[in-house]
Design an enzyme around this catalytic site. Structure first.
Site, mmCIF file in Angstrom:
data_model
loop_
_atom_site.group_PDB
_atom_site.id
_atom_site.type_symbol
_atom_site.label_atom_id
_atom_site.label_comp_id
_atom_site.label_asym_id
_atom_site.label_seq_id
_atom_site.Cartn_x
_atom_site.Cartn_y
_atom_site.Cartn_z
ATOM 1 N N GLU A 82 7.948 0.912 11.718
ATOM 2 C CA GLU A 82 6.625 0.908 11.095
ATOM 3 C C GLU A 82 5.578 0.882 12.197
ATOM 4 O O GLU A 82 5.860 0.475 13.317
ATOM 5 C CB GLU A 82 6.448 -0.360 10.237
ATOM 6 C CG GLU A 82 7.484 -0.552 9.154
ATOM 7 C CD GLU A 82 7.351 0.449 8.032
ATOM 8 O OE1 GLU A 82 6.225 0.921 7.778
ATOM 9 O OE2 GLU A 82 8.367 0.781 7.407
ATOM 10 N N GLY A 83 4.370 1.250 11.823
ATOM 11 C CA GLY A 83 3.251 1.070 12.751
ATOM 12 C C GLY A 83 2.780 2.337 13.438
ATOM 13 O O GLY A 83 1.870 2.299 14.255
ATOM 14 N N LYS B 132 12.338 2.658 5.139
ATOM 15 C CA LYS B 132 12.380 4.096 4.870
ATOM 16 C C LYS B 132 13.732 4.504 4.284
ATOM 17 O O LYS B 132 13.814 5.434 3.484
ATOM 18 C CB LYS B 132 12.009 4.858 6.135
ATOM 19 C CG LYS B 132 10.526 4.605 6.465
ATOM 20 C CD LYS B 132 10.042 5.205 7.737
ATOM 21 C CE LYS B 132 8.534 5.096 7.851
ATOM 22 N NZ LYS B 132 8.023 3.737 8.138
ATOM 23 N N SER C 220 -2.552 -2.766 6.089
ATOM 24 C CA SER C 220 -3.865 -3.177 6.596
ATOM 25 C C SER C 220 -5.002 -2.273 6.125
ATOM 26 O O SER C 220 -4.798 -1.330 5.376
ATOM 27 C CB SER C 220 -3.830 -3.254 8.120
ATOM 28 O OG SER C 220 -3.446 -2.026 8.633
ATOM 29 N N ARG D 268 -7.523 7.627 5.109
ATOM 30 C CA ARG D 268 -7.497 7.728 6.567
ATOM 31 C C ARG D 268 -7.369 9.194 6.945
ATOM 32 O O ARG D 268 -6.653 9.946 6.276
ATOM 33 C CB ARG D 268 -6.307 6.957 7.151
ATOM 34 C CG ARG D 268 -6.458 5.451 7.038
ATOM 35 C CD ARG D 268 -5.182 4.758 7.463
ATOM 36 N NE ARG D 268 -4.063 5.181 6.632
ATOM 37 C CZ ARG D 268 -2.799 4.942 6.917
ATOM 38 N NH1 ARG D 268 -2.456 4.314 8.027
ATOM 39 N NH2 ARG D 268 -1.842 5.360 6.116
ATOM 40 N N LYS E 68 12.743 10.425 10.501
ATOM 41 C CA LYS E 68 12.137 9.085 10.593
ATOM 42 C C LYS E 68 13.168 7.995 10.874
ATOM 43 O O LYS E 68 14.127 7.834 10.122
ATOM 44 C CB LYS E 68 11.444 8.728 9.277
ATOM 45 C CG LYS E 68 10.281 9.626 8.922
ATOM 46 C CD LYS E 68 9.520 9.047 7.734
ATOM 47 C CE LYS E 68 8.282 9.858 7.443
ATOM 48 N NZ LYS E 68 7.462 9.220 6.391
ATOM 49 N N ARG F 292 0.861 -1.189 0.000
ATOM 50 C CA ARG F 292 0.000 0.000 0.000
ATOM 51 C C ARG F 292 0.889 1.227 0.000
ATOM 52 O O ARG F 292 1.726 1.392 0.880
ATOM 53 C CB ARG F 292 -0.910 0.011 1.231
ATOM 54 C CG ARG F 292 -2.133 0.937 1.078
ATOM 55 C CD ARG F 292 -2.886 1.083 2.385
ATOM 56 N NE ARG F 292 -2.084 1.813 3.332
ATOM 57 C CZ ARG F 292 -1.982 1.516 4.636
ATOM 58 N NH1 ARG F 292 -2.649 0.518 5.162
ATOM 59 N NH2 ARG F 292 -1.214 2.237 5.423
ATOM 60 N N ASN G 182 4.168 0.624 2.090
ATOM 61 C CA ASN G 182 4.147 -0.479 3.051
ATOM 62 C C ASN G 182 4.180 -1.786 2.282
ATOM 63 O O ASN G 182 3.254 -2.080 1.525
ATOM 64 C CB ASN G 182 2.865 -0.432 3.884
ATOM 65 C CG ASN G 182 2.716 0.890 4.614
ATOM 66 O OD1 ASN G 182 3.316 1.095 5.650
ATOM 67 N ND2 ASN G 182 1.930 1.806 4.050
ATOM 68 N N GLU H 58 5.000 6.978 2.386
ATOM 69 C CA GLU H 58 5.821 5.762 2.442
ATOM 70 C C GLU H 58 5.110 4.689 1.646
ATOM 71 O O GLU H 58 3.942 4.817 1.294
ATOM 72 C CB GLU H 58 5.997 5.276 3.892
ATOM 73 C CG GLU H 58 4.681 4.895 4.549
ATOM 74 C CD GLU H 58 4.822 3.958 5.759
ATOM 75 O OE1 GLU H 58 5.902 3.405 5.982
ATOM 76 O OE2 GLU H 58 3.814 3.777 6.460
HETATM 77 P P1 ADP Z 1 4.714 4.394 9.760
HETATM 78 O O1 ADP Z 1 5.516 3.324 9.137
HETATM 79 O O2 ADP Z 1 4.885 4.496 11.226
HETATM 80 O O3 ADP Z 1 3.291 4.354 9.319
HETATM 81 P P2 ADP Z 1 4.890 6.833 8.182
HETATM 82 O O4 ADP Z 1 6.028 7.222 7.345
HETATM 83 O O5 ADP Z 1 3.678 6.377 7.454
HETATM 84 O O6 ADP Z 1 5.377 5.732 9.216
HETATM 85 O O7 ADP Z 1 4.506 8.038 9.114
HETATM 86 C C1 ADP Z 1 3.479 7.942 10.080
HETATM 87 C C2 ADP Z 1 2.541 9.134 9.984
HETATM 88 O O8 ADP Z 1 3.279 10.349 10.147
HETATM 89 C C3 ADP Z 1 1.868 9.268 8.643
HETATM 90 O O9 ADP Z 1 0.691 8.492 8.611
HETATM 91 C C4 ADP Z 1 1.611 10.762 8.556
HETATM 92 O O10 ADP Z 1 0.450 11.095 9.291
HETATM 93 C C5 ADP Z 1 2.800 11.354 9.278
HETATM 94 N N1 ADP Z 1 3.863 11.698 8.304
HETATM 95 C C6 ADP Z 1 4.847 10.883 7.880
HETATM 96 N N2 ADP Z 1 5.642 11.494 6.990
HETATM 97 C C7 ADP Z 1 5.162 12.736 6.840
HETATM 98 C C8 ADP Z 1 5.543 13.875 6.051
HETATM 99 N N3 ADP Z 1 6.603 13.820 5.262
HETATM 100 N N4 ADP Z 1 4.792 14.992 6.155
HETATM 101 C C9 ADP Z 1 3.727 15.043 6.971
HETATM 102 N N5 ADP Z 1 3.324 14.015 7.753
HETATM 103 C C10 ADP Z 1 4.014 12.876 7.690
HETATM 104 MG MG MG Z 2 2.504 4.773 7.515
#
Ligand code: ADP
Ligand code: MG
Length: 476
Positions: free
Chosen positions: A370-371, A307, A152, A452, A366, A126, A147, A145
């Site tokens: 994940e999660g 990442k 899910s 979401r 970052k 996803r 996944n 990102e």
């Molecule tokens: P995870 O693997 O924990 O899901 P993500 O990279 O999806 O990591 O980041 C988690 C959440 O943080 C995202 O769902 C989003 O709400 C926020 N986020 C992540 N990267 C960004 C970004 N570059 N700009 C704004 N919000 C972000």
């Molecule tokens: Mg995410």
């Protein structure tokens, strides 16, 4: 709300309260369900999965762009997983300091050394995006990102369109109601699993869902299981512990768990360090990786979703290496990248550190996790970087431009949550599926979407973490 729900309706508290009751019952009727926090392993008490009262406007062009690029992302993930030299180089600095990624990488290397026992690859991923707001009011699709492990909410997202249609009908918004898109990732994901099962070629063998200890989100998975049962494919739900206790390989490396031959292992658990409670859990993962079962994902596809790999892909010339004769594919993928910066030791990494310290609010820091809930924002970026900037520890992280979606007002409905209007930000996910056998891509599809939405007070966190809620796009 721009081209969505009239403001007058959004502020009519009596109407909103009635609609929220209608919406919650509709979610229960449609099976948009989760087990409750207190009893995650009991189906005696369930509640609706959190969701928005109204769908959220999403520009049609950007939505279609996200769907259109998905099969290219599938191909990209697959190509990365097949390129051990790339993975080794991309992850070298990270695995030197991040124990979890290093552990995964060691399994990957061991499998390479022994030779992969299965040439069938099943990818269910996803790709997540936010719509970055331009100064001129435009919005552009920017990837958060991808996944590749346990992506899910494909199951529940298959049931939410009817909930929002009903809410809008009751609210008298008939035209909007008709505009809610059909969506069925559950069927799309199951179709790919079924294909992999079929290619494995044993009627007796089952699809094993490798599930978490606390199974709050079981219904999301049940939708996919049920789609498989409809196709006369048996499924079973097992935990790492079950594999530890009863898992074995026969002389052909066929995987047996509880005396059942496993054709496909579909991992819905195993992406966080905490999932590996002991050495035995790691042994179970290795056993499955070595087996003839099709792994979704296999260890190299798991690593392709890190990442750090995402950041390396954004470096000049890297996408071109994966698509040497397809500049238009490179362009389509690159258009969805926002700024991603290395923290590797050396001048480029130094530049990243200086840039982040000078304007932390422009970025997200970052780690390789994940999660949800792991990212670092604002002044905390400075604190963390001050601590690690002189050492290789900083290479456990990547830096990313912060994306700024347009806030939209909505009501987030969750058990025990107050009914109040919130300023919300949304994240669009697109499901991709592929099956490869040897050199042949036998399936490569886009399998639906997931929207979401979370309150803008929270900078991080997914649905499972209790921050985001399920939503639907209302194309405008
Ligand atoms: P995870 O693997 O924990 O899901 P993500 O990279 O999806 O990591 O980041 C988690 C959440 O943080 C995202 O769902 C989003 O709400 C926020 N986020 C992540 N990267 C960004 C970004 N570059 N700009 C704004 N919000 C972000
Ligand atoms: Mg995410």
């Amino acid at each position: 709300m721009a081209q969505g729900i009239p403001d007058k309706m959004m502020s009519n508290t009596t109407l909103i309260k009635d609609l929220a009751d209608v919406a919650k019952d509709a979610a229960l009727l449609q099976g948009v369900l989760m087990r409750i926090h207190e009893t995650p392993n009991s189906s005696e008490l369930v509640t609706y999965a959190p969701f928005t009262l109204f769908p959220t406007p999403v520009p049609k062009a950007v939505f279609l762009q996200a769907l259109a690029v998905q099969t290219h992302y599938n191909t990209l993930v697959d190509k990365i997983s097949q390129d051990p030299d790339f993975l080794e180089e991309a992850l070298a600095s990270t695995i030197a300091v991040d124990d979890f990624t290093a552990r995964l990488f060691r399994i990957h290397q061991q499998i390479l050394k022994e030779g992969r026992s299965q040439s069938i690859v099943l990818g269910l991923n996803r790709s997540d995006y936010m719509l970055d707001q331009g100064d001129d009011g435009s919005s552009s699709l920017k990837q958060i990102e991808i996944n590749t492990f346990a992506a899910s909410f494909g199951g529940l997202a298959s049931r939410t369109p009817d909930v929002h249609r009903h809410v809008l009908n009751v609210a008298g918004q008939l035209e909007e109601s008709r505009r809610i898109l059909d969506n069925n990732p559950a069927a799309g994901l199951a179709k790919a699993v079924a294909k992999a099962w079929e290619l494995y070629g044993s009627e007796r063998a089952v699809v094993m869902f490798l599930v978490e200890e606390g199974q709050r989100n079981i219904f999301d998975q049940r939708y996919i299981e049920n789609e498989l049962w409809k196709r006369n494919i048996s499924t079973m739900r097992k935990r790492f512990d079950d594999v530890t206790k009863t898992g074995s390989l026969d002389q052909d490396k066929r995987l047996f768990v509880d005396d059942q031959e496993v054709a496909v292992v579909y991992f819905r658990n195993g992406y966080m360090p905490e999932n590996y409670i002991s050495e035995k859990t790691w042994d179970a993962r290795l056993l499955m990786e070595r087996s003839l079962a099709v792994k979704c994902p296999d260890i190299s596809t798991h690593l392709a979703g890190t990442k750090k790999v995402q950041q390396v892909l954004a470096s000049p010339g890297v996408l071109e290496k994966f698509f040497p004769d397809q500049p238009q594919v490179v362009e389509q993928i690159r258009a969805t990248f926002t700024g991603l910066y290395t923290l590797d030791m050396g001048p480029e990494g130094e530049k990243t550190v200086a840039m982040a310290l000078a304007a932390p609010d422009r970025f997200v820091l970052k780690p390789q996790r994940e999660g949800g809930g792991n990212n670092i924002y604002g002044s905390e970026i400075c604190q963390v970087l001050q601590g690690v900037k002189e050492s290789t520890e900083r290479t456990a992280y990547i830096l990313m431009d912060k994306i700024h979606p347009t806030p939209v007002q909505n009501y987030l409905l969750r058990r025990d949550g107050p009914l109040k209007i919130s300023n919300c930000l949304s994240e669009l996910g697109v499901f991709g599926t592929y099956v490869r056998q040897g050199k042949d891509m036998v399936m490569n599809e886009c399998a639906g979407h997931l929207l979401r939405t979370k309150s803008s007070e929270h900078s991080d966190g997914g649905v499972a973490a209790g921050v985001a809620v399920l939503d639907n796009p209302l194309l405008v």
